[in-house]
Design a protein around this motif. Structure first.
Motif, PDB file in Angstrom:
ATOM      1  N   LEU A  93      -5.728  -0.237  -4.134  1.00 26.00           N
ATOM      2  CA  LEU A  93      -5.541  -0.426  -5.397  1.00 26.00           C
ATOM      3  C   LEU A  93      -6.820  -1.113  -5.914  1.00 26.00           C
ATOM      4  N   ASP A  94      -6.049  -0.585  -7.875  1.00 23.97           N
ATOM      5  CA  ASP A  94      -7.095  -1.336  -9.036  1.00 23.97           C
ATOM      6  C   ASP A  94      -7.171  -2.712  -8.532  1.00 23.97           C
ATOM      7  N   PRO A  95      -8.105  -3.406  -9.785  1.00 27.26           N
ATOM      8  CA  PRO A  95      -8.723  -4.955  -9.295  1.00 27.26           C
ATOM      9  C   PRO A  95      -6.893  -6.064 -10.123  1.00 27.26           C
ATOM     10  N   ARG A  96      -6.275  -4.633 -10.635  1.00 23.50           N
ATOM     11  CA  ARG A  96      -4.937  -5.934 -11.354  1.00 23.50           C
ATOM     12  C   ARG A  96      -4.060  -5.286 -10.075  1.00 23.50           C
ATOM     13  N   MET A  97      -3.692  -4.216  -9.471  1.00 26.64           N
ATOM     14  CA  MET A  97      -3.204  -3.854  -7.948  1.00 26.64           C
ATOM     15  C   MET A  97      -1.690  -3.557  -9.185  1.00 26.64           C
ATOM     16  N   THR A  98      -2.161  -2.296  -9.547  1.00 31.80           N
ATOM     17  CA  THR A  98      -1.288  -1.533  -9.906  1.00 31.80           C
ATOM     18  C   THR A  98      -0.788  -0.565  -8.830  1.00 31.80           C
ATOM     19  N   TYR A  99       0.405  -0.441  -8.957  1.00 36.55           N
ATOM     20  CA  TYR A  99       0.859   0.869  -7.134  1.00 36.55           C
ATOM     21  C   TYR A  99       1.883   1.989  -7.958  1.00 36.55           C
ATOM     22  N   THR A 100       1.304   2.014  -9.290  1.00 35.11           N
ATOM     23  CA  THR A 100       2.051   3.526  -9.635  1.00 35.11           C
ATOM     24  C   THR A 100       0.748   3.742 -10.191  1.00 35.11           C
ATOM     25  N   CYS A 101       1.309   5.493 -10.928  1.00 33.11           N
ATOM     26  CA  CYS A 101      -0.040   6.297 -11.486  1.00 33.11           C
ATOM     27  C   CYS A 101      -0.423   6.551 -12.645  1.00 33.11           C
ATOM     28  N   GLY A 102      -2.065   6.296 -12.468  1.00 34.39           N
ATOM     29  CA  GLY A 102      -3.049   5.674 -13.986  1.00 34.39           C
ATOM     30  C   GLY A 102      -2.021   6.848 -14.825  1.00 34.39           C
TER      31      GLY A 102
ATOM     32  N   ALA B 177      -5.315   1.959 -18.991  1.00 35.62           N
ATOM     33  CA  ALA B 177      -5.248   2.906 -20.394  1.00 35.62           C
ATOM     34  C   ALA B 177      -3.476   3.306 -19.690  1.00 35.62           C
ATOM     35  N   LYS B 178      -3.253   2.697 -18.676  1.00 31.58           N
ATOM     36  CA  LYS B 178      -1.423   3.038 -18.698  1.00 31.58           C
ATOM     37  C   LYS B 178      -0.955   2.117 -19.126  1.00 31.58           C
ATOM     38  N   LEU B 179      -1.527   0.806 -18.231  1.00 31.14           N
ATOM     39  CA  LEU B 179      -0.406  -0.674 -19.457  1.00 31.14           C
ATOM     40  C   LEU B 179      -0.926  -0.200 -20.721  1.00 31.14           C
ATOM     41  N   ASP B 180      -1.818  -0.663 -21.568  1.00 31.97           N
ATOM     42  CA  ASP B 180      -2.005  -0.401 -22.758  1.00 31.97           C
ATOM     43  C   ASP B 180      -0.594   0.873 -23.463  1.00 31.97           C
ATOM     44  N   LEU B 181      -0.623   1.499 -22.857  1.00 31.45           N
ATOM     45  CA  LEU B 181       0.311   2.708 -22.989  1.00 31.45           C
ATOM     46  C   LEU B 181       1.913   2.116 -23.467  1.00 31.45           C
ATOM     47  N   ILE B 182       1.951   1.745 -22.190  1.00 37.07           N
ATOM     48  CA  ILE B 182       3.424   1.035 -22.546  1.00 37.07           C
ATOM     49  C   ILE B 182       3.611  -0.122 -23.623  1.00 37.07           C
TER      50      ILE B 182
ATOM     51  N   ASP C 187      12.214   9.301 -26.706  1.00 42.53           N
ATOM     52  CA  ASP C 187      10.627   9.576 -26.107  1.00 42.53           C
ATOM     53  C   ASP C 187      10.863  10.631 -24.433  1.00 42.53           C
ATOM     54  N   LEU C 188      10.180  11.204 -24.095  1.00 42.38           N
ATOM     55  CA  LEU C 188       9.796  11.496 -23.026  1.00 42.38           C
ATOM     56  C   LEU C 188       8.023  11.608 -22.643  1.00 42.38           C
ATOM     57  N   HIS C 189       7.752  12.147 -22.225  1.00 43.28           N
ATOM     58  CA  HIS C 189       6.130  12.463 -21.856  1.00 43.28           C
ATOM     59  C   HIS C 189       6.223  12.266 -20.010  1.00 43.28           C
ATOM     60  N   ASN C 190       5.774  13.242 -19.613  1.00 41.72           N
ATOM     61  CA  ASN C 190       5.415  13.798 -18.524  1.00 41.72           C
ATOM     62  C   ASN C 190       3.771  13.559 -18.656  1.00 41.72           C
ATOM     63  N   PHE C 191       2.945  13.003 -17.426  1.00 44.66           N
ATOM     64  CA  PHE C 191       1.689  13.011 -17.437  1.00 44.66           C
ATOM     65  C   PHE C 191       1.702  13.065 -15.821  1.00 44.66           C
ATOM     66  N   GLY C 192       3.076  13.792 -15.066  1.00 49.26           N
ATOM     67  CA  GLY C 192       2.713  13.706 -13.269  1.00 49.26           C
ATOM     68  C   GLY C 192       1.401  14.630 -12.940  1.00 49.26           C
ATOM     69  N   ALA C 193       0.471  15.060 -13.617  1.00 50.06           N
ATOM     70  CA  ALA C 193      -0.379  16.301 -12.768  1.00 50.06           C
ATOM     71  C   ALA C 193      -1.072  14.771 -13.019  1.00 50.06           C
ATOM     72  N   ASP C 194      -1.490  13.751 -13.398  1.00 51.84           N
ATOM     73  CA  ASP C 194      -2.340  12.354 -13.307  1.00 51.84           C
ATOM     74  C   ASP C 194      -2.052  11.506 -11.990  1.00 51.84           C
TER      75      ASP C 194
ATOM     76  N   LEU D 140      -3.646   8.565  -6.733  1.00 49.43           N
ATOM     77  CA  LEU D 140      -3.599   9.414  -5.040  1.00 49.43           C
ATOM     78  C   LEU D 140      -4.761   9.908  -4.478  1.00 49.43           C
ATOM     79  N   MET D 141      -5.814  10.351  -4.839  1.00 48.73           N
ATOM     80  CA  MET D 141      -6.827  10.636  -4.169  1.00 48.73           C
ATOM     81  C   MET D 141      -7.560   9.663  -4.545  1.00 48.73           C
ATOM     82  N   ALA D 142      -7.961   8.879  -5.994  1.00 46.20           N
ATOM     83  CA  ALA D 142      -8.677   7.460  -5.072  1.00 46.20           C
ATOM     84  C   ALA D 142      -8.424   6.840  -4.815  1.00 46.20           C
TER      85      ALA D 142
END
Length: 386
Positions: free
Chosen positions: A133-142, A156-161, A312-319, A324-326
Protein backbone atom coordinates in the motif's frame (compact mmCIF):
# COMPACT_ATOMS: atom_id res chain seq x y z
CA UNK A 1 6.34 -15.93 -13.33
CA UNK A 2 4.75 -17.06 -16.58
CA UNK A 3 5.41 -20.79 -16.70
CA UNK A 4 4.18 -21.09 -20.28
CA UNK A 5 7.66 -21.54 -21.74
CA UNK A 6 8.05 -24.96 -20.13
CA UNK A 7 4.84 -26.48 -21.53
CA UNK A 8 3.56 -27.64 -24.88
CA UNK A 9 0.25 -25.81 -24.69
CA UNK A 10 -1.36 -27.49 -27.67
CA UNK A 11 -1.12 -30.82 -25.88
CA UNK A 12 -3.67 -29.63 -23.34
CA UNK A 13 -6.32 -28.51 -25.80
CA UNK A 14 -8.50 -31.03 -27.58
CA UNK A 15 -10.06 -29.12 -30.46
CA UNK A 16 -12.53 -31.94 -31.05
CA UNK A 17 -14.03 -31.67 -27.55
CA UNK A 18 -17.48 -30.07 -27.63
CA UNK A 19 -16.84 -28.15 -24.40
CA UNK A 20 -13.52 -26.87 -25.72
CA UNK A 21 -15.07 -25.79 -29.01
CA UNK A 22 -17.82 -24.02 -27.07
CA UNK A 23 -15.30 -22.14 -24.92
CA UNK A 24 -13.10 -21.26 -27.89
CA UNK A 25 -16.07 -19.77 -29.75
CA UNK A 26 -17.16 -17.94 -26.61
CA UNK A 27 -13.71 -16.49 -26.00
CA UNK A 28 -13.53 -15.31 -29.60
CA UNK A 29 -16.44 -12.97 -28.80
CA UNK A 30 -14.14 -11.32 -26.27
CA UNK A 31 -11.18 -11.37 -28.70
CA UNK A 32 -9.37 -13.93 -26.51
CA UNK A 33 -7.59 -16.84 -28.20
CA UNK A 34 -6.60 -20.13 -26.64
CA UNK A 35 -2.81 -20.46 -26.73
CA UNK A 36 -2.56 -17.22 -28.68
CA UNK A 37 0.44 -14.90 -28.62
CA UNK A 38 -1.17 -11.67 -27.39
CA UNK A 39 -0.77 -10.57 -23.75
CA UNK A 40 -4.43 -11.26 -22.87
CA UNK A 41 -4.65 -14.67 -24.56
CA UNK A 42 -5.02 -17.74 -22.32
CA UNK A 43 -2.37 -20.47 -22.32
CA UNK A 44 -3.06 -23.93 -20.91
CA UNK A 45 -0.47 -25.75 -18.80
CA UNK A 46 -2.62 -28.74 -17.77
CA UNK A 47 -5.78 -30.64 -18.59
CA UNK A 48 -9.15 -29.79 -17.07
CA UNK A 49 -9.14 -25.98 -17.02
CA UNK A 50 -12.15 -25.64 -19.30
CA UNK A 51 -14.12 -28.31 -17.46
CA UNK A 52 -13.39 -26.58 -14.15
CA UNK A 53 -14.50 -23.20 -15.53
CA UNK A 54 -17.68 -24.63 -17.01
CA UNK A 55 -18.56 -26.57 -13.87
CA UNK A 56 -17.64 -24.03 -11.20
CA UNK A 57 -17.35 -20.64 -12.86
CA UNK A 58 -14.76 -18.25 -11.42
CA UNK A 59 -14.16 -20.59 -8.48
CA UNK A 60 -12.93 -23.29 -10.85
CA UNK A 61 -11.08 -20.81 -13.07
CA UNK A 62 -9.37 -19.17 -10.10
CA UNK A 63 -8.37 -22.39 -8.40
CA UNK A 64 -6.92 -23.80 -11.62
CA UNK A 65 -4.90 -20.58 -12.00
CA UNK A 66 -3.64 -20.92 -8.41
CA UNK A 67 -2.57 -24.47 -9.27
CA UNK A 68 -0.58 -23.21 -12.27
CA UNK A 69 -2.87 -24.91 -14.79
CA UNK A 70 -3.15 -21.83 -17.03
CA UNK A 71 -1.60 -18.41 -17.54
CA UNK A 72 -2.11 -15.10 -19.27
CA UNK A 73 0.74 -12.66 -19.61
CA UNK A 74 -1.60 -9.76 -18.76
CA UNK A 75 -4.19 -11.22 -16.42
CA UNK A 76 -5.81 -7.80 -15.99
CA UNK A 77 -6.34 -7.51 -19.74
CA UNK A 78 -7.66 -11.08 -19.93
CA UNK A 79 -10.37 -10.21 -17.41
CA UNK A 80 -11.05 -6.85 -19.05
CA UNK A 81 -11.79 -8.59 -22.34
CA UNK A 82 -13.77 -11.35 -20.63
CA UNK A 83 -15.98 -9.02 -18.58
CA UNK A 84 -16.38 -6.26 -21.13
CA UNK A 85 -17.90 -8.85 -23.46
CA UNK A 86 -20.08 -10.10 -20.57
CA UNK A 87 -19.10 -13.69 -21.22
CA UNK A 88 -19.86 -14.94 -17.68
CA UNK A 89 -23.53 -14.10 -18.31
CA UNK A 90 -23.63 -16.68 -21.11
CA UNK A 91 -22.67 -19.66 -18.94
CA UNK A 92 -25.19 -21.30 -16.61
CA UNK A 93 -23.24 -22.69 -13.64
CA UNK A 94 -25.62 -25.23 -12.18
CA UNK A 95 -23.13 -26.33 -9.57
CA UNK A 96 -23.08 -22.79 -8.18
CA UNK A 97 -26.77 -22.93 -7.27
CA UNK A 98 -25.89 -23.94 -3.71
CA UNK A 99 -23.59 -20.92 -3.36
CA UNK A 100 -26.34 -18.66 -4.70
CA UNK A 101 -28.95 -20.05 -2.31
CA UNK A 102 -26.54 -19.90 0.59
CA UNK A 103 -25.92 -16.20 0.11
CA UNK A 104 -29.60 -15.46 -0.49
CA UNK A 105 -31.04 -17.38 2.46
CA UNK A 106 -28.36 -17.22 5.15
CA UNK A 107 -27.04 -14.20 7.00
CA UNK A 108 -23.32 -14.67 6.36
CA UNK A 109 -22.43 -11.38 8.04
CA UNK A 110 -23.76 -11.94 11.56
CA UNK A 111 -21.95 -10.34 14.47
CA UNK A 112 -20.47 -13.76 15.29
CA UNK A 113 -19.05 -14.11 11.77
CA UNK A 114 -17.97 -10.47 11.42
CA UNK A 115 -14.43 -11.16 12.67
CA UNK A 116 -13.78 -13.97 10.15
CA UNK A 117 -12.71 -11.60 7.36
CA UNK A 118 -10.39 -9.79 9.76
CA UNK A 119 -8.62 -13.01 10.66
CA UNK A 120 -8.54 -14.36 7.09
CA UNK A 121 -7.62 -11.21 5.17
CA UNK A 122 -6.68 -8.15 7.19
CA UNK A 123 -4.54 -10.05 9.70
CA UNK A 124 -2.10 -11.38 7.07
CA UNK A 125 0.51 -9.08 8.59
CA UNK A 126 1.07 -5.34 8.74
CA UNK A 127 4.47 -5.72 7.06
CA UNK A 128 2.84 -7.38 4.05
CA UNK A 129 0.30 -4.59 3.58
CA UNK A 130 2.90 -1.88 4.27
CA UNK A 131 4.88 -3.19 1.29
CA UNK A 132 1.85 -3.16 -1.02
CA UNK A 133 0.00 0.00 0.00
CA UNK A 134 0.88 3.70 0.17
CA UNK A 135 2.80 5.13 3.16
CA UNK A 136 -0.48 5.83 5.00
CA UNK A 137 -1.64 2.20 4.59
CA UNK A 138 -4.84 3.13 2.74
CA UNK A 139 -6.54 -0.04 1.50
CA UNK A 140 -9.29 1.57 -0.59
CA UNK A 141 -9.61 3.26 -3.97
CA UNK A 142 -7.42 6.30 -4.62
CA UNK A 143 -8.62 9.47 -6.37
CA UNK A 144 -6.48 9.98 -9.48
CA UNK A 145 -8.05 13.15 -10.91
CA UNK A 146 -4.88 15.19 -10.41
CA UNK A 147 -2.55 12.53 -8.99
CA UNK A 148 0.49 10.88 -10.56
CA UNK A 149 1.45 8.44 -7.79
CA UNK A 150 -0.37 6.09 -5.45
CA UNK A 151 0.52 8.21 -2.42
CA UNK A 152 -0.84 11.34 -4.13
CA UNK A 153 -4.04 9.55 -5.17
CA UNK A 154 -4.69 8.30 -1.65
CA UNK A 155 -4.09 11.69 -0.02
CA UNK A 156 -6.35 13.27 -2.65
CA UNK A 157 -9.08 10.74 -1.74
CA UNK A 158 -8.71 11.40 1.99
CA UNK A 159 -8.84 15.16 1.47
CA UNK A 160 -11.84 14.81 -0.84
CA UNK A 161 -13.72 13.00 1.91
CA UNK A 162 -12.77 15.59 4.52
CA UNK A 163 -14.06 18.38 2.28
CA UNK A 164 -17.25 16.50 1.44
CA UNK A 165 -17.89 16.07 5.16
CA UNK A 166 -17.22 19.78 5.76
CA UNK A 167 -14.99 18.98 8.71
CA UNK A 168 -14.21 21.67 11.26
CA UNK A 169 -11.77 21.69 14.22
CA UNK A 170 -13.19 20.10 17.34
CA UNK A 171 -15.67 17.79 15.59
CA UNK A 172 -15.83 14.15 16.63
CA UNK A 173 -15.86 11.69 13.73
CA UNK A 174 -16.77 7.99 13.72
CA UNK A 175 -14.95 5.86 11.15
CA UNK A 176 -16.86 2.58 10.63
CA UNK A 177 -14.29 0.09 9.36
CA UNK A 178 -11.28 2.31 9.93
CA UNK A 179 -8.60 -0.01 8.51
CA UNK A 180 -5.14 1.09 9.58
CA UNK A 181 -6.45 4.55 10.45
CA UNK A 182 -5.27 6.46 7.39
CA UNK A 183 -8.40 8.61 7.23
CA UNK A 184 -8.45 9.29 10.96
CA UNK A 185 -4.78 10.30 11.02
CA UNK A 186 -5.18 12.54 7.96
CA UNK A 187 -8.36 14.20 9.26
CA UNK A 188 -6.82 14.77 12.71
CA UNK A 189 -3.63 16.22 11.22
CA UNK A 190 -5.20 18.48 8.60
CA UNK A 191 -8.66 19.32 9.93
CA UNK A 192 -8.25 19.25 13.70
CA UNK A 193 -10.93 16.66 14.42
CA UNK A 194 -11.07 13.81 16.93
CA UNK A 195 -11.74 10.34 15.55
CA UNK A 196 -13.00 7.00 16.78
CA UNK A 197 -12.46 4.01 14.50
CA UNK A 198 -14.15 0.63 14.52
CA UNK A 199 -12.32 -2.43 13.17
CA UNK A 200 -12.66 -6.21 13.37
CA UNK A 201 -8.91 -6.75 12.77
CA UNK A 202 -6.54 -7.26 15.69
CA UNK A 203 -3.56 -6.41 13.47
CA UNK A 204 -5.12 -3.08 12.54
CA UNK A 205 -5.86 -2.35 16.19
CA UNK A 206 -2.21 -2.98 17.11
CA UNK A 207 -1.10 -0.71 14.27
CA UNK A 208 -3.49 1.96 15.56
CA UNK A 209 -1.71 2.05 18.89
CA UNK A 210 1.34 3.42 17.05
CA UNK A 211 -0.73 6.33 15.75
CA UNK A 212 -2.03 7.07 19.23
CA UNK A 213 1.54 7.11 20.58
CA UNK A 214 2.24 9.94 18.12
CA UNK A 215 -0.22 12.07 20.05
CA UNK A 216 -2.98 12.02 17.44
CA UNK A 217 -6.55 12.26 18.82
CA UNK A 218 -7.61 8.91 17.34
CA UNK A 219 -9.05 5.89 19.11
CA UNK A 220 -9.26 2.35 17.70
CA UNK A 221 -12.03 0.09 18.96
CA UNK A 222 -11.93 -3.65 18.20
CA UNK A 223 -15.67 -3.76 17.84
CA UNK A 224 -18.51 -4.76 15.55
CA UNK A 225 -20.35 -1.73 14.19
CA UNK A 226 -23.67 -2.98 15.60
CA UNK A 227 -22.38 -2.47 19.14
CA UNK A 228 -21.56 1.25 18.79
CA UNK A 229 -23.95 3.66 20.58
CA UNK A 230 -22.06 6.96 20.92
CA UNK A 231 -23.17 9.99 18.84
CA UNK A 232 -20.82 11.90 16.54
CA UNK A 233 -20.77 15.08 14.45
CA UNK A 234 -19.74 13.16 11.35
CA UNK A 235 -19.58 9.53 10.24
CA UNK A 236 -17.40 8.05 7.52
CA UNK A 237 -17.22 4.48 6.23
CA UNK A 238 -14.61 3.78 3.58
CA UNK A 239 -14.58 0.33 2.00
CA UNK A 240 -16.41 -1.46 4.81
CA UNK A 241 -19.97 -1.69 3.45
CA UNK A 242 -18.82 -4.52 1.18
CA UNK A 243 -18.63 -6.70 4.32
CA UNK A 244 -22.11 -5.86 5.63
CA UNK A 245 -24.35 -8.14 3.51
CA UNK A 246 -27.84 -7.56 2.16
CA UNK A 247 -29.56 -8.95 5.25
CA UNK A 248 -27.82 -6.31 7.37
CA UNK A 249 -27.98 -3.20 5.17
CA UNK A 250 -30.97 -1.77 7.03
CA UNK A 251 -29.39 -2.50 10.41
CA UNK A 252 -26.20 -0.80 9.27
CA UNK A 253 -28.10 2.33 8.26
CA UNK A 254 -30.03 2.30 11.52
CA UNK A 255 -26.75 2.20 13.46
CA UNK A 256 -25.37 5.10 11.40
CA UNK A 257 -28.58 7.06 11.97
CA UNK A 258 -28.42 6.36 15.71
CA UNK A 259 -24.77 7.44 15.95
CA UNK A 260 -25.07 10.63 13.87
CA UNK A 261 -26.18 13.95 15.32
CA UNK A 262 -29.24 15.49 13.68
CA UNK A 263 -27.23 18.13 11.79
CA UNK A 264 -24.41 15.75 10.86
CA UNK A 265 -23.19 14.28 7.57
CA UNK A 266 -22.41 10.65 6.75
CA UNK A 267 -20.09 9.69 3.88
CA UNK A 268 -20.36 6.11 2.62
CA UNK A 269 -17.61 4.93 0.25
CA UNK A 270 -18.26 1.48 -1.23
CA UNK A 271 -17.65 -0.77 -4.20
CA UNK A 272 -20.92 -1.63 -5.94
CA UNK A 273 -22.29 -3.89 -8.64
CA UNK A 274 -24.49 -3.02 -11.60
CA UNK A 275 -27.10 -5.76 -11.16
CA UNK A 276 -29.04 -6.36 -7.95
CA UNK A 277 -29.94 -10.07 -8.00
CA UNK A 278 -26.50 -11.63 -8.33
CA UNK A 279 -24.49 -13.69 -5.84
CA UNK A 280 -21.05 -12.82 -4.46
CA UNK A 281 -18.17 -14.13 -6.51
CA UNK A 282 -17.44 -17.62 -5.10
CA UNK A 283 -13.65 -17.39 -5.58
CA UNK A 284 -13.41 -14.00 -3.85
CA UNK A 285 -15.68 -15.31 -1.09
CA UNK A 286 -13.54 -18.39 -0.49
CA UNK A 287 -10.04 -16.97 -0.79
CA UNK A 288 -10.07 -13.20 -0.28
CA UNK A 289 -13.08 -11.72 1.54
CA UNK A 290 -15.08 -14.39 3.40
CA UNK A 291 -18.78 -13.54 3.70
CA UNK A 292 -18.44 -10.33 1.66
CA UNK A 293 -21.05 -9.02 -0.77
CA UNK A 294 -21.14 -6.05 -3.13
CA UNK A 295 -24.30 -3.93 -2.93
CA UNK A 296 -26.26 -2.72 -5.92
CA UNK A 297 -27.26 0.93 -5.99
CA UNK A 298 -30.82 0.06 -5.02
CA UNK A 299 -29.62 -1.84 -1.95
CA UNK A 300 -28.04 1.32 -0.56
CA UNK A 301 -30.96 3.63 -1.28
CA UNK A 302 -33.51 1.08 -0.02
CA UNK A 303 -31.61 0.68 3.24
CA UNK A 304 -31.33 4.46 3.68
CA UNK A 305 -35.00 5.19 3.00
CA UNK A 306 -36.66 7.25 5.77
CA UNK A 307 -33.35 7.32 7.66
CA UNK A 308 -31.25 9.50 5.37
CA UNK A 309 -31.48 12.00 2.54
CA UNK A 310 -29.04 11.25 -0.29
CA UNK A 311 -27.31 14.60 -0.75
CA UNK A 312 -24.69 13.51 -3.26
CA UNK A 313 -23.55 10.46 -5.25
CA UNK A 314 -20.14 10.31 -6.92
CA UNK A 315 -18.88 7.39 -9.03
CA UNK A 316 -15.16 7.15 -9.73
CA UNK A 317 -14.89 3.40 -10.20
CA UNK A 318 -12.41 3.70 -13.07
CA UNK A 319 -9.89 5.00 -10.53
CA UNK A 320 -9.87 1.63 -8.79
CA UNK A 321 -8.24 0.12 -11.87
CA UNK A 322 -5.24 2.43 -11.43
CA UNK A 323 -5.17 1.80 -7.68
CA UNK A 324 -5.15 -1.98 -8.06
CA UNK A 325 -2.45 -1.86 -10.72
CA UNK A 326 -0.31 0.28 -8.41
CA UNK A 327 -0.84 -2.21 -5.57
CA UNK A 328 0.09 -5.03 -7.92
CA UNK A 329 3.31 -3.29 -8.95
CA UNK A 330 4.25 -2.85 -5.28
CA UNK A 331 3.31 -6.45 -4.51
CA UNK A 332 5.49 -7.78 -7.34
CA UNK A 333 8.42 -5.62 -6.28
CA UNK A 334 8.16 -6.73 -2.65
CA UNK A 335 7.37 -10.40 -3.30
CA UNK A 336 10.96 -11.74 -2.90
CA UNK A 337 10.90 -10.81 0.79
CA UNK A 338 7.62 -12.71 1.36
CA UNK A 339 8.05 -15.64 -1.05
CA UNK A 340 9.44 -18.11 1.48
CA UNK A 341 6.80 -17.34 4.11
CA UNK A 342 3.75 -17.33 1.82
CA UNK A 343 4.67 -19.64 -1.06
CA UNK A 344 3.90 -19.87 -4.78
CA UNK A 345 0.20 -20.72 -4.43
CA UNK A 346 -0.38 -17.58 -2.35
CA UNK A 347 1.53 -15.55 -4.94
CA UNK A 348 -0.74 -16.74 -7.73
CA UNK A 349 -3.82 -16.26 -5.55
CA UNK A 350 -2.92 -12.67 -4.72
CA UNK A 351 -1.96 -11.90 -8.30
CA UNK A 352 -5.30 -13.31 -9.48
CA UNK A 353 -7.12 -11.18 -6.89
CA UNK A 354 -5.47 -7.87 -7.74
CA UNK A 355 -5.42 -8.25 -11.52
CA UNK A 356 -8.87 -9.78 -11.97
CA UNK A 357 -10.35 -6.94 -9.91
CA UNK A 358 -8.41 -4.37 -11.95
CA UNK A 359 -9.84 -5.88 -15.12
CA UNK A 360 -13.35 -5.80 -13.67
CA UNK A 361 -13.14 -2.10 -12.82
CA UNK A 362 -11.57 -1.37 -16.22
CA UNK A 363 -14.51 -3.11 -17.90
CA UNK A 364 -16.90 -1.06 -15.70
CA UNK A 365 -18.35 -4.34 -14.44
CA UNK A 366 -18.16 -2.99 -10.87
CA UNK A 367 -18.19 0.57 -9.54
CA UNK A 368 -16.92 2.77 -6.70
CA UNK A 369 -19.51 5.06 -5.13
CA UNK A 370 -19.28 7.82 -2.56
CA UNK A 371 -22.59 8.81 -1.01
CA UNK A 372 -23.05 11.89 1.17
CA UNK A 373 -26.07 11.41 3.44
CA UNK A 374 -27.84 13.64 5.95
CA UNK A 375 -30.60 12.80 8.42
CA UNK A 376 -33.04 15.58 7.52
CA UNK A 377 -31.61 17.20 4.39
CA UNK A 378 -29.14 20.10 4.33
CA UNK A 379 -30.99 23.40 4.45
CA UNK A 380 -30.34 25.37 1.28
CA UNK A 381 -28.86 22.27 -0.35
CA UNK A 382 -25.58 20.42 -0.21
CA UNK A 383 -22.76 21.80 -2.39
CA UNK A 384 -20.63 19.09 -4.00
CA UNK A 385 -16.85 19.30 -3.98
CA UNK A 386 -14.56 17.35 -6.30
Amino acid sequence: MDSSATFNHSAFFDENSSSHRFIAELLEKADIRINGDRPWDIKFNAHGVIDEALARGNLGLGESYMNGDWDAERLDEFFFHLLRARLPDEINHRKLIFHHLRTRLLNLQTAKRAFEVGEAHYDLGNDFYAAMLDPRMTYTCGYWKEADTLAEAQEAKLDLICRKLELEPGMRVLDIGCGWGSFMAYAAEHYGVECVGLTISREQTEYGKQLMKQGLPVEFRLKDYRDETEQFDRIVSIGMFEHVGRKNYRTYMEVANRCLKDDGLFLLHTIGKNVRDTSPDPWIDKYIFPNGELPALGHVTDAAEELFVVEDLHNFGADYDKTLMAWHANFEAAWPQFAEAYGERFYRMWRYYLLSCAGAFRARDIQLWQFVLSKKGVLGGYHRVS
